[in-house]
Scaffold this motif. Structure first.
Motif: not given
Length: 877
Positions: A185-197, A249-264
């Motif tokens: 996607n040539d319009n993406i200006s940044t990737f934020r978190e990198l998470v291994g899961f 934002m993303m992270t791993v907790a309790n053997n699950q992958l979690y993702a948080g969104t931006f929603n104004n």
């Protein structure tokens, strides 16, 4: 406890109870040392965005010239700042925007520039940096990787260069793209978190075009083999909700992958999926509408697993005021989510939710009671504690053209200078149960230009913290009739490392001097402060001679470098023996008002001091006389209109009650110390202590054990009185600095803690800590928003001349007292260890869900008020 009782145990320097060892762990500001400042030598480095520990080294991904770029490419509604906080050149080509990665080697304590973004052929015929910065880092091993590799996500200039990348490095020096630009996607200006899961590396797009926080076109990508660039879509765009502006934002907790969104529109969402191997992910929504706060919790920004739950911090983009989407201003919150998807509000605003009424279990309001904390920015677990950092935009108020009415009112009431001194700069808080929180710093590690604690990582060497500080180079300075851009010595990002073995002050080793037979002679060594100070002086290698009352010699443990003399301040012969050949004389002993007659008070505190000073008059070895005085010396010290009280504040002119009589004796002793030191040619240093407290102290410890647990403790007018106590650790450091630092020569200093509290605060924090809070305790006290900038005593002179920055906030000192009492069985512990069952088993939820029960508790408390009588007249040190 009545005011009379408090008056009888006001902080004294000669007598005291036994002291227990400090309990618990956790870092204070004094445990952090500065690894780097001024952008690691390049002030253009404004943000430490990505940070990771890899192959025994600390890696920091830098973004450069952030606020200069913001001026050259402003958003639709730019911040109204005049003058602009940094000096900006006329065009972007004049800026070095090539992102950098620096690494620190602990064995050598040195930094090196590990990587610098290459220049590429730009879209407009001019070279452009491929990477503006490095926003996320993760150690991950893909299928084609021979070992764990260091991966980094980039911020890029889509307008001038190309879309963002994910980079891969084996040695930390050579970074190669592990994907095509924008992962297709040539319009993406940044990737934020990198998470291994679950064997995959996840890369959420976090910006497009000139936006670096939100996107409408980017979908979550993942790869189990990034080296050849094998990436695939890992979920629907915005999880199928068009109101989500991407995954933040993303992270791993309790053997699950979690993702948080931006929603104004409605507030952030949190989604989760279990491990699914190579199959499609099973996303489900667990939090909606910003935990039912709405758009004021616009973004799920901080995320981490801690003690079996997922902790989530909220924010509003652009520092807490999203002008583009007309959201805010507002401060961030903290919630936690349990594996069964139930959740608790920990720090924030009470509210009705579909799950019932939610009160913050900490009793702390949004932004940790700071209206300027627009982000709950980062979270990190280190050594059994959860650390949280914030973004605090108050440093920009000095340039603000259109501040909010609340901000303007606060500046007018306090002054920007006072705010900057006490509370500007990012905050760091810590907790080990999610309920009881202690501030580590509330002023950017003593630099207001460190407005953000941007990133943290737990390392084997300590907790590493990187800041956001865009003020590198020239920033505005106010002169009488104009602003002028000058070099800012505190500008540019900084890096700190926290470790319990680091102390804010290392006592210098003794210097040999043929004229002296002992390094330090001291009185009051068996008192509360003395029993903490003496071991530290002995550990540093000093020889001591101590005066102790007859019959108390055995109270002082024997040591090869220690000589004990029994006697009193009324015996000139004993005092002559005490100070004979001493290089430093330290006078801590004193009587307390209320514990003796006025005649006895004056006999010990004034005549006794005079006798000691007379004994020093013929000394050839004496270099410095250090006297422990008290803030009781000040006239009208409880008149808040005169706060903060500086060392030049008017002193008492008469006595008439216990506190005044005590203060008058201290004034007389100070005058004696100054007069004789000038007459006989040795130096003096005078310390005016606020009330000293800690485990085993005669006031706060007793209060926390006996009175503060009562539900009505702190009620009434006396309970609202602000107090600025000083922790025993800080008091000991202040004395050590007064003994050995050149800046202490012939000076007088206030010695007080870093923050102000009330007795109502003491009761609330105690009841929360022992698991017996009322709804009133959990309903945030909004007066703390204003009170955080109040100081009873001005301590800036000690900072400037002694380098003394008190590092133990009251919440931490009280925690130590409570935990020591709990270990002894003197105070109860919460019913459980603040797990999922806490809210269910302690009755919190039942009370929250039933407003009538809350009202009933209010009425019951008001029917039997328990006030503190007239502490304004009783408490001082």
């Amino acid at each position: 406890m009545t005011g009379d009782a408090i008056g009888k145990v006001e902080a004294e320097l000669g007598q005291g109870a036994d002291v227990s060892d400090k309990s618990g762990t956790g870092l204070t500001a004094g445990n952090f040392r500065q690894l780097a400042k001024n952008g690691i030598g390049d002030p253009a480095n404004a943000y430490v965005h990505g940070m990771e520990w890899y192959d025994g080294k600390l890696y920091c991904g830098m973004t450069r010239n952030s606020f200069k770029l913001l001026k050259l490419f402003p958003p639709i509604d730019p911040p109204a700042l005049d003058p602009w906080p940094v000096d900006v050149p006329p065009k972007v080509q004049d800026l070095d925007m090539q992102g950098q990665i620096w690494r620190w080697t602990p064995e050598t304590d040195e930094w090196e520039l590990a990587y610098r973004s290459p220049l590429i052929d730009g879209k407009h015929g001019e070279p452009a940096p491929r990477d503006l910065g490095y926003r996320g880092m993760e150690v991950f091993q893909g299928k084609s990787d021979s070992k764990p590799m260091l991966y980094a996500s980039t911020m890029s200039t889509v307008l001038r260069g190309c879309a963002a990348h994910v980079l891969r490095s084996e040695d930390g020096l050579n970074f190669e793209p592990a994907c095509e630009p924008g992962i297709g996607n040539d319009n993406i200006s940044t990737f934020r978190e990198l998470v291994g899961f679950d064997g995959y590396l996840y890369a959420p797009p976090a910006g497009e075009g000139i936006q670096f926080n939100s996107n409408r076109t980017g979908v979550l990508m993942r790869s189990n083999d990034p080296k050849p660039g094998n990436w695939e879509v890992a979920g629907d765009l915005g999880f199928g909700d068009s109101k989500n502006n991407g995954i933040f934002m993303m992270t791993v907790a309790n053997n699950q992958l979690y993702a948080g969104t931006f929603n104004n529109y409605e507030g952030y969402q949190v989604w989760t999926t279990p491990p699914c191997g190579d199959g499609p992910l099973q996303w489900r929504k667990v939090i909606d509408k910003g935990a039912h706060r709405g758009p004021l919790s616009e973004i799920a920004m901080g995320m981490v697993e801690f003690n079996g739950a997922l902790y989530v911090g909220s924010s509003i983009q652009n520092g807490g005021y999203d002008r583009t989407n007309l959201v805010g201003p507002a401060a961030g919150e903290v919630i936690r989510i349990w594996p069964d998807d139930s959740w608790d509000l920990l720090v924030g605003m009470p509210r009705e939710t579909p799950d019932g009424m939610k009160y913050p279990l900490s009793g702390i309001g949004p932004g940790f009671d700071n209206i300027f904390s627009g982000y709950t920015w980062r979270m990190c677990v280190h050594d059994g504690w959860l650390y949280v950092t914030t973004f605090d935009w108050s440093v920009f108020l000095q340039y603000a053209h259109r501040p909010s009415p609340t901000a303007k009112k606060l500046v007018d009431a306090v002054s920007f200078e006072q705010m900057a001194e006490v509370g500007s700069g990012f905050e760091m808080w810590r907790t080990k149960d999610g309920v009881n929180w202690m501030p580590v710093t509330i002023n950017g590690m003593n630099n207001p230009y460190n407005y953000g604690g941007r990133t943290m990582v737990s390392t084997p060497k300590g907790l590493a913290v990187g800041t956001a500080n865009v003020f590198g180079g020239k920033s505005p300075a106010r002169f009488a009739s104009r602003w002028e851009y000058i070099e800012n010595p505190d500008g540019g990002t900084e890096v700190f490392l926290g470790d319990p073995g680091t102390t804010s002050y290392v006592i210098p080793k003794p210097k040999k001097d043929k004229a002296k037979t002992v390094d330090i002679a001291a009185t009051g060594a068996t008192g509360y402060i003395g029993r903490h100070l003496v071991p530290k002086l002995l550990d540093a290698g000093y020889t001591l001679r101590l005066l102790t009352l007859p019959g108390t010699r055995d109270d002082i443990p024997a040591h090869k470098n220690l000589e004990v003399i029994e006697g009193t301040l009324e015996d000139p012969a004993t005092l002559a023996k005490l100070v004979d050949g001493a290089g430093i004389v330290l006078h801590m002993a004193a009587r307390l008002a209320g514990a003796c007659t006025l005649e006895q008070l004056r006999e010990t505190n004034v005549e006794g001091t005079h006798n000691l000073i007379r004994a020093c008059s013929d000394s050839k070895a004496l270099k410095r006389f250090v006297f422990c005085s008290s803030v009781a010396a000040y006239q009208n010290q409880f008149n808040e209109k005169e706060w903060p009280i500086h060392e030049s504040h008017p002193l008492r002119v008469d006595g008439g009650h216990d506190l005044a009589d005590y203060g008058m004796t201290k004034i007389a002793s100070e005058n004696l110390a100054r007069f004789y030191s000038n007459k006989h040619g040795y130096e003096h240093s005078i310390l005016r202590f606020a009330l000293v407290y800690g485990v085993g102290d005669p006031l706060v410890d007793l209060m926390a054990r006996k009175n503060a647990p009562e539900p009505d403790f702190g009620q009434g007018q006396g309970g609202e009185q602000p107090r600025q106590f000083v922790h025993i650790d800080d008091a000991v450091e202040a004395i050590a600095r007064a003994c050995f630092e050149d800046g202490a020569k012939n000076e007088t200093f206030n010695v007080a803690g870093p923050d102000v509290i009330t007795y109502r605060d003491v009761g609330r924090m105690t009841r929360i800590a022992i698991g017996t809070p009322s709804n009133d305790d959990l309903d945030p006290d909004r007066t703390r928003v204003w009170r955080r900038y109040v100081q009873q005593y001005d301590i800036s002179k000690g900072k400037n001349k002694l380098g003394f920055y008190p590092s133990v906030p009251f919440a931490e000192g009280l925690r130590q007292i409570i935990e020591a009492a709990q270990a002894e069985g003197a105070l109860p512990r919460p019913n459980d260890k603040v797990t999922r069952e806490t809210a269910k088993n302690t009755g919190f939820q039942a009370d929250f869900a039933n407003p009538s029960r809350k009202e009933g508790k209010r009425n019951e408390a008001s029917a039997k008020p328990k006030s503190i009588s007239e502490p304004k007249k009783q408490i001082a040190n």
